[in-house]
Design a protein around this motif. Structure first.
Motif, PDB file in Angstrom:
ATOM      1  N   ILE A  29       0.886  -1.170   0.000  1.00 10.65           N
ATOM      2  CA  ILE A  29       0.000   0.000   0.000  1.00 10.65           C
ATOM      3  C   ILE A  29       0.923   1.220   0.000  1.00 10.65           C
ATOM      4  O   ILE A  29       1.723   1.390   0.921  1.00 10.65           O
ATOM      5  N   ASP A  30       0.830   2.024  -1.056  1.00 13.19           N
ATOM      6  CA  ASP A  30       1.808   3.088  -1.278  1.00 13.19           C
ATOM      7  C   ASP A  30       1.170   4.461  -0.996  1.00 13.19           C
ATOM      8  O   ASP A  30       0.293   4.915  -1.741  1.00 13.19           O
ATOM      9  N   ALA A  31       1.627   5.111   0.063  1.00  7.87           N
ATOM     10  CA  ALA A  31       1.025   6.399   0.464  1.00  7.87           C
ATOM     11  C   ALA A  31       1.232   7.481  -0.598  1.00  7.87           C
ATOM     12  O   ALA A  31       0.364   8.340  -0.776  1.00  7.87           O
ATOM     13  N   ASP A  32       2.358   7.430  -1.317  1.00 10.69           N
ATOM     14  CA  ASP A  32       2.588   8.441  -2.357  1.00 10.69           C
ATOM     15  C   ASP A  32       1.563   8.296  -3.490  1.00 10.69           C
ATOM     16  O   ASP A  32       1.062   9.300  -4.016  1.00 10.69           O
ATOM     17  N   ILE A  33       1.269   7.047  -3.867  1.00  4.34           N
ATOM     18  CA  ILE A  33       0.280   6.834  -4.941  1.00  4.34           C
ATOM     19  C   ILE A  33      -1.094   7.315  -4.459  1.00  4.34           C
ATOM     20  O   ILE A  33      -1.803   8.032  -5.176  1.00  4.34           O
ATOM     21  N   ILE A  34      -1.439   6.946  -3.233  1.00  2.00           N
ATOM     22  CA  ILE A  34      -2.752   7.362  -2.704  1.00  2.00           C
ATOM     23  C   ILE A  34      -2.837   8.880  -2.613  1.00  2.00           C
ATOM     24  O   ILE A  34      -3.869   9.477  -2.929  1.00  2.00           O
ATOM     25  N   SER A  35      -1.710   9.526  -2.252  1.00  2.00           N
ATOM     26  CA  SER A  35      -1.765  10.985  -2.098  1.00  2.00           C
ATOM     27  C   SER A  35      -1.972  11.669  -3.452  1.00  2.00           C
ATOM     28  O   SER A  35      -2.381  12.830  -3.510  1.00  2.00           O
ATOM     29  N   ARG A  36      -1.701  10.940  -4.535  1.00  2.06           N
ATOM     30  CA  ARG A  36      -2.032  11.482  -5.872  1.00  2.06           C
ATOM     31  C   ARG A  36      -3.512  11.253  -6.200  1.00  2.06           C
ATOM     32  O   ARG A  36      -4.170  12.124  -6.778  1.00  2.06           O
ATOM     33  N   GLU A  37      -4.014  10.083  -5.809  1.00  2.00           N
ATOM     34  CA  GLU A  37      -5.423   9.761  -6.115  1.00  2.00           C
ATOM     35  C   GLU A  37      -6.391  10.720  -5.404  1.00  2.00           C
ATOM     36  O   GLU A  37      -7.379  11.153  -5.997  1.00  2.00           O
ATOM     37  N   VAL A  38      -6.079  11.047  -4.140  1.00  2.84           N
ATOM     38  CA  VAL A  38      -7.047  11.832  -3.361  1.00  2.84           C
ATOM     39  C   VAL A  38      -7.080  13.309  -3.755  1.00  2.84           C
ATOM     40  O   VAL A  38      -7.929  14.051  -3.258  1.00  2.84           O
ATOM     41  N   GLY A  42     -12.293  16.963  -8.444  1.00  6.05           N
ATOM     42  CA  GLY A  42     -13.579  16.444  -7.980  1.00  6.05           C
ATOM     43  C   GLY A  42     -13.493  15.838  -6.591  1.00  6.05           C
ATOM     44  O   GLY A  42     -14.487  15.779  -5.864  1.00  6.05           O
ATOM     45  N   GLU A  43     -12.307  15.394  -6.186  1.00  2.00           N
ATOM     46  CA  GLU A  43     -12.157  14.812  -4.849  1.00  2.00           C
ATOM     47  C   GLU A  43     -12.194  15.929  -3.793  1.00  2.00           C
ATOM     48  O   GLU A  43     -11.870  17.085  -4.088  1.00  2.00           O
ATOM     49  N   GLU A  44     -12.562  15.537  -2.575  1.00  2.00           N
ATOM     50  CA  GLU A  44     -12.689  16.493  -1.469  1.00  2.00           C
ATOM     51  C   GLU A  44     -11.388  17.295  -1.255  1.00  2.00           C
ATOM     52  O   GLU A  44     -11.405  18.523  -1.122  1.00  2.00           O
ATOM     53  N   ALA A  45     -10.246  16.576  -1.234  1.00  2.00           N
ATOM     54  CA  ALA A  45      -8.972  17.251  -0.962  1.00  2.00           C
ATOM     55  C   ALA A  45      -8.634  18.248  -2.087  1.00  2.00           C
ATOM     56  O   ALA A  45      -8.037  19.298  -1.833  1.00  2.00           O
ATOM     57  N   TYR A  46      -9.017  17.905  -3.305  1.00  5.62           N
ATOM     58  CA  TYR A  46      -8.775  18.805  -4.442  1.00  5.62           C
ATOM     59  C   TYR A  46      -9.475  20.141  -4.203  1.00  5.62           C
ATOM     60  O   TYR A  46      -8.880  21.222  -4.328  1.00  5.62           O
ATOM     61  N   LYS A  47     -10.741  20.033  -3.824  1.00  2.00           N
ATOM     62  CA  LYS A  47     -11.523  21.268  -3.610  1.00  2.00           C
ATOM     63  C   LYS A  47     -10.890  22.124  -2.511  1.00  2.00           C
ATOM     64  O   LYS A  47     -10.778  23.338  -2.625  1.00  2.00           O
ATOM     65  N   GLN A  48     -10.459  21.448  -1.443  1.00  2.00           N
ATOM     66  CA  GLN A  48      -9.864  22.189  -0.318  1.00  2.00           C
ATOM     67  C   GLN A  48      -8.527  22.824  -0.709  1.00  2.00           C
ATOM     68  O   GLN A  48      -8.189  23.918  -0.251  1.00  2.00           O
ATOM     69  N   ILE A  49      -7.768  22.128  -1.542  1.00  2.00           N
ATOM     70  CA  ILE A  49      -6.466  22.680  -1.973  1.00  2.00           C
ATOM     71  C   ILE A  49      -6.689  23.937  -2.818  1.00  2.00           C
ATOM     72  O   ILE A  49      -6.038  24.968  -2.607  1.00  2.00           O
ATOM     73  N   VAL A  50      -7.659  23.869  -3.727  1.00  3.17           N
ATOM     74  CA  VAL A  50      -7.930  25.046  -4.571  1.00  3.17           C
ATOM     75  C   VAL A  50      -8.444  26.197  -3.701  1.00  3.17           C
ATOM     76  O   VAL A  50      -8.038  27.356  -3.882  1.00  3.17           O
ATOM     77  N   ALA A  51      -9.272  25.862  -2.705  1.00  3.64           N
ATOM     78  CA  ALA A  51      -9.798  26.908  -1.821  1.00  3.64           C
ATOM     79  C   ALA A  51      -8.665  27.558  -1.016  1.00  3.64           C
ATOM     80  O   ALA A  51      -8.668  28.768  -0.787  1.00  3.64           O
ATOM     81  N   SER A  52      -7.682  26.776  -0.602  1.00  2.00           N
ATOM     82  CA  SER A  52      -6.596  27.321   0.242  1.00  2.00           C
ATOM     83  C   SER A  52      -5.468  27.949  -0.554  1.00  2.00           C
ATOM     84  O   SER A  52      -4.872  28.935  -0.118  1.00  2.00           O
TER      85      SER A  52
END
Ligand SMILES: CC(C)(COP(=O)(O)OP(=O)(O)OC[C@H]1O[C@@H](n2cnc3c(N)ncnc32)[C@H](O)[C@@H]1O)[C@@H](O)C(=O)NCCC(=O)NCCS
Ligand SMILES: Nc1ncnc2c1ncn2[C@@H]1O[C@H](COP(=O)(O)OP(=O)(O)OP(=O)(O)O)[C@@H](O)[C@H]1O
Length: 198
Positions: A29-38, A42-52
């Motif tokens: 289970i690769d945290a770097d790969i998951i950190s790209r997926e999230v 459209g994903e929740e983290a994407y929206k928050q990153i754009v907002a911040s």
């Protein structure tokens, strides 16, 4: 199911070791790969990153410009904490789901490849902590070569993590990756034999 946490520093050789482990047939289970997926649009983290961080950190196709975001957060600890607080909860959620999946499948052992295992205080998730170590000079050289970055960019990234020498004291086993790739493979096999993974 035995859970092994694979960690190290940036460019210490985690991906190199995790490719070897994959060849043994052990799930990773690769945290770097998951950190790209999230952070996909459209994903929740994407929206928050754009907002911040604003839409300046987006590419024309709407994806996050990782190079640009990296140049912000690796130079500024406060910005990095903001990004970590957005991304890490989502990464943890996804990792827990994957751990569950392999547990139900009846796997004997899995490996969690987590660069920030110690910094993120995730050691309680794993039974064994395996550190991939290189000396500071080799780490800097390999990072610059791999990413074609400047020395300043590479040092910014290295300094955003706990020093590898401090991580040494926290690990159950250490692979010294200063030598050849084959030498690293031999060390990995010896550790896995000792831990009765084979
Ligand atoms: C800043 C981002 C956009 C830069 O992307 P980029 O594609 O250039 O790098 P990538 O994600 O492949 O990471 C490469 C390495 O950098 C190091 N690194 C990444 N994020 C961090 C961080 N927040 N703190 C310290 N080191 C980090 C890790 O060693 C990682 O293996 C990206 O790293 C990110 O979103 N980071 C926050 C999430 C995170 O902590 N990821 C790492 C493990 S979950
Ligand atoms: N034993 C070795 N000898 C020579 N080069 C190596 C060795 N191990 C790894 N490398 C090279 O060093 C670089 C960093 O290795 P790798 O990408 O595996 O590190 P990593 O810890 O996964 O990095 P990151 O934290 O950025 O994900 C790569 O270019 C890789 O090919």
């Amino acid at each position: 199911m035995i859970k092994i946490g694979l960690t190290g520093g940036i460019a210490s050789g985690k991906s190199t070791v995790s490719a070897m482990i994959k060849n043994f047939g052990i799930p990773i289970i690769d945290a770097d790969i998951i950190s790209r997926e999230v952070v996909e649009p459209g994903e929740e983290a994407y929206k928050q990153i754009v907002a911040s961080f604003g839409s300046d950190i987006l590419l024309e196709n709407g994806q996050i410009n990782r190079k640009k975001l990296g140049s912000i957060v690796f130079q500024d600890a406060d910005q990095r904490i903001i990004l970590n607080n957005i991304v890490h909860p989502q990464v943890r959620k996804s990792m827990l789901q994957k751990i569950n999946f392999y547990e139900k499948k009846g796997e004997k052992a899995i490996v969690l490849d987590i660069p920030l295992l110690f910094e993120g205080k995730l050691t309680g998730w794993v039974d064994k902590k395996l550190l991939v170590y290189v000396d500071p000079k080799t780490q800097l050289e390999r990072l610059i070569n791999r990413d074609h970055s400047t020395e300043k960019q590479a040092l910014d990234r290295i300094r955003s993590q706990m020093p590898l020498d401090e991580k040494k004291a926290l690990a159950d086993a250490i692979i010294d990756n200063n030598g050849s790739v084959d030498n690293t493979l031999q060390q990995l096999k010896a550790i896995f034999r000792q831990w009765h993974i084979f």
